[in-house]
Design a protein around this motif. Structure first.
Motif, short mmCIF file in Angstrom:
data_model
loop_
_atom_site.label_atom_id
_atom_site.label_comp_id
_atom_site.label_asym_id
_atom_site.label_seq_id
_atom_site.Cartn_x
_atom_site.Cartn_y
_atom_site.Cartn_z
N GLU A 194 48.20 41.99 47.09
CA GLU A 194 47.51 43.23 46.46
C GLU A 194 48.55 42.91 45.03
N GLY A 216 38.11 48.56 42.55
CA GLY A 216 39.21 49.13 42.78
C GLY A 216 40.25 49.33 41.37
N LYS A 217 41.42 50.08 41.31
CA LYS A 217 42.52 50.69 40.57
C LYS A 217 42.29 49.44 39.78
N LEU A 251 37.11 43.85 44.12
CA LEU A 251 37.75 43.77 45.58
C LEU A 251 36.49 43.25 46.40
#
Ligand code: CAO
Length: 490
Positions: free
Chosen positions: A169, A205-206, A211
């Motif tokens: 990640e 996602g951030k 994702l």
């Protein structure tokens, strides 16, 4: 569809991922994604034989453009650490002639300790693959050749980048058309398998990270895939009796009439090693039964709330939390003994290993620091580990550091077990299937009880039977009266 819960969406994701992974997914793609099908359905996927220079073979035209490229880089499998000298190549994400960019996943390898994704450091075209899937690759030996693009970085002798599963990640990214597109190798593989360009997917996602869900949503939009029936919805209205998981029969591996010899590899090899070491431990066994009536009720009350948050709340988080509360009272069960039996280390953290039945075999990922977690947090962590386990992506961080273990064999169907301690731990509990059985209540009346048998094993060099029994009684009391756990939660 609009009312789809996150829980059912998780199942949908899992289902869709499985569909995508299966070889038959090529047909799904064929029907729904003609471009993808053309790529995946090519029948000439032949693997090179180890040690054979494929560019000298009749398929050499694949590399006809090599002359216009930079030099060929020979990737060697670099030292993964922890004394690992060989790994099993689980899956290639590329084939000869594929174009790769820096940080693209090349293959997944598995040691006896963890699965690791090997990623590219170069832009270029894949040349020779030195191994087939399932071969054993040696550290320091060539893994793959890449015909680099002229602009690629300087060539180095040993050039494999490995990414531990749990570090993905943070550390993986891909440059596409000048934009930094962030996605894990698993996500990029899913995109690659379905011929989806990451640059066309909007990441939710951030910092715009793409994702798996984004890929699956993208794919679902393209294919018009229909949501499969959700087991959550099916059981939502009724009081769901705990059911054993249906397990498909294993595929036959031995051809009729002939013995077959296979080398032990990966996690199976690790199991052989750790269980042989466990033989040195004098096991003390203790069994008891627990009436889980109140817990069954409580879980059925709480499960919909958890489900609304996208969480599967099984019995395990309660078993795990209760064990942690007991370990606080009986620290000798959360300890380890040194080799010469001279010193005991009492562990500060309750890192509770959970035996997990996966496609790769038995794995024991650990829920770390349970002493600090709520039951809900334990459930989140367990859900995460189960998802990684199902995807074959548990890494070293999740598979190490256990201080005590639980094995819920009852989710498959067993009643009793004789669990084997995982060194350097000193105790393990095996949980049988919850059965509805007649029992006497306090007033002597026969009642319908939800009975679960628990079988403990402890290292008798350190733990005596009385201590094990007191631990078991306390654990049983917490689960027979789960509200009592509230008093001890921080
Ligand atoms: N008795 C009856 N039902 C049970 C149960 C039990 N002891 N444990 C779980 N169940 C039910 C769950 O409640 C769930 O039902 P619902 O969908 O109605 O909630 C269903 O079985 C499936 O649960 P699960 O397996 O997905 O989740 P879990 O948290 O209970 O267990 C895990 C997680 C990882 C322990 C389990 O999936 C697993 O792998 N068990 C096998 C462990 C193993 O192989 N042990 C042997 C080790 S030695 O070789």
């Amino acid at each position: 569809m609009a009312a789809m819960t996150r829980g059912s969406s998780t199942l949908f994701r899992r289902w869709l991922t499985q569909q995508c992974r299966r070889r038959s997914a090529a047909h799904v793609a064929l029907r729904l994604l003609p471009a993808a099908a053309a790529a995946t359905a090519t029948p000439q996927r032949r693997w090179p034989v180890r040690g054979m220079d494929y560019r000298a073979s009749p398929r050499a035209p694949l590399h006809a453009s090599a002359a216009r490229r930079g030099p060929v880089v020979q990737f060697k499998l670099s030292d993964i650490g922890e004394g690992i000298t060989e790994v099993t190549v689980k899956e290639w994400y590329v084939k000869e002639g594929d174009k790769v960019s820096q940080f693209d996943s090349i293959c997944e390898v598995q040691s006896d300790k963890a699965s690791v994704t090997i990623t590219s450091r170069y832009d270029g075209v894949i040349g020779k693959l030195y191994y087939r899937a399932d071969d054993v690759a040696l550290v320091g030996k060539p893994l793959v050749d890449i015909d680099t693009e002229p602009a690629s970085d300087a060539i180095q002798e040993e050039d494999v980048v490995e990414t531990p599963a749990m570090a993905r990640e943070e550390h993986t990214h891909q440059e596409i058309k000048g934009l930094k597109t962030q996605a894990t190798p698993a996500v990029r593989r899913l995109a690659m398998e379905n011929n989806i360009k990451l640059s066309e997917v909007v990441g939710s996602g951030k910092d715009g990270r793409i994702l798996k869900e984004d890929i699956l949503n993208f794919l679902a939009k393209q294919t018009g895939a229909i949501l499969p029936p959700s087991p959550f919805r099916e059981t939502a209205s009724a009081d769901p009796p705990p059911a054993a998981r249906p397990m498909p029969p294993p595929p036959p591996r031995v051809p009729a009439g002939r013995d077959s010899v296979e080398p032990l590899k990966g996690f199976q090899k690790a199991m052989a090693k750790s269980m042989t070491a466990a033989l040195a431990i004098p096991h003390l066994g203790l069994c008891d039964e627990v009436d889980l009536g109140r817990l069954v009720e409580l879980r059925s009350e709480l499960a919909p709330e958890a489900r609304a948050q996208g969480l599967k709340l099984s019995y395990m988080p309660f078993f795990i939390k209760a064990a942690s509360l007991c370990l606080a009272r009986f620290p000798v069960l959360n300890a380890s003994l040194d080799e010469g039996c001279q010193n005991v280390t009492y562990k500060a953290s309750h890192n509770i290993g959970v035996a997990m039945d996966t496609d790769l075999g038995l794995l024991v990922p650990t829920v770390k620091n349970v002493q600090r977690l709520s039951i809900l947090e334990v459930a989140w962590e367990l859900n995460r580990l189960q998802e990684l386990g199902a995807a074959g992506q548990l890494g070293t961080a999740d598979l190490s550091g256990g201080t005590f273990s639980l094995s819920n064999i009852g989710s498959i169907g067993g009643t009793y077990a004789r669990p084997v301690i995982l060194p350097p731990e000193v105790a393990i509990g095996a949980l049988g299937r919850i059965q509805v059985l007649p029992r006497f209540d306090a007033s002597g009346q026969v009642t319908r009880a939800h009975v679960m048998k628990v079988s403990w094993s402890a290292d008798h060099r350190l733990v005596d039977g009385a201590t094990m029994c007191r631990f078991s009684n306390t654990w049983r009391d917490f689960l027979q009266n789960p509200a009592a756990m509230l008093l001890h939660l921080k």
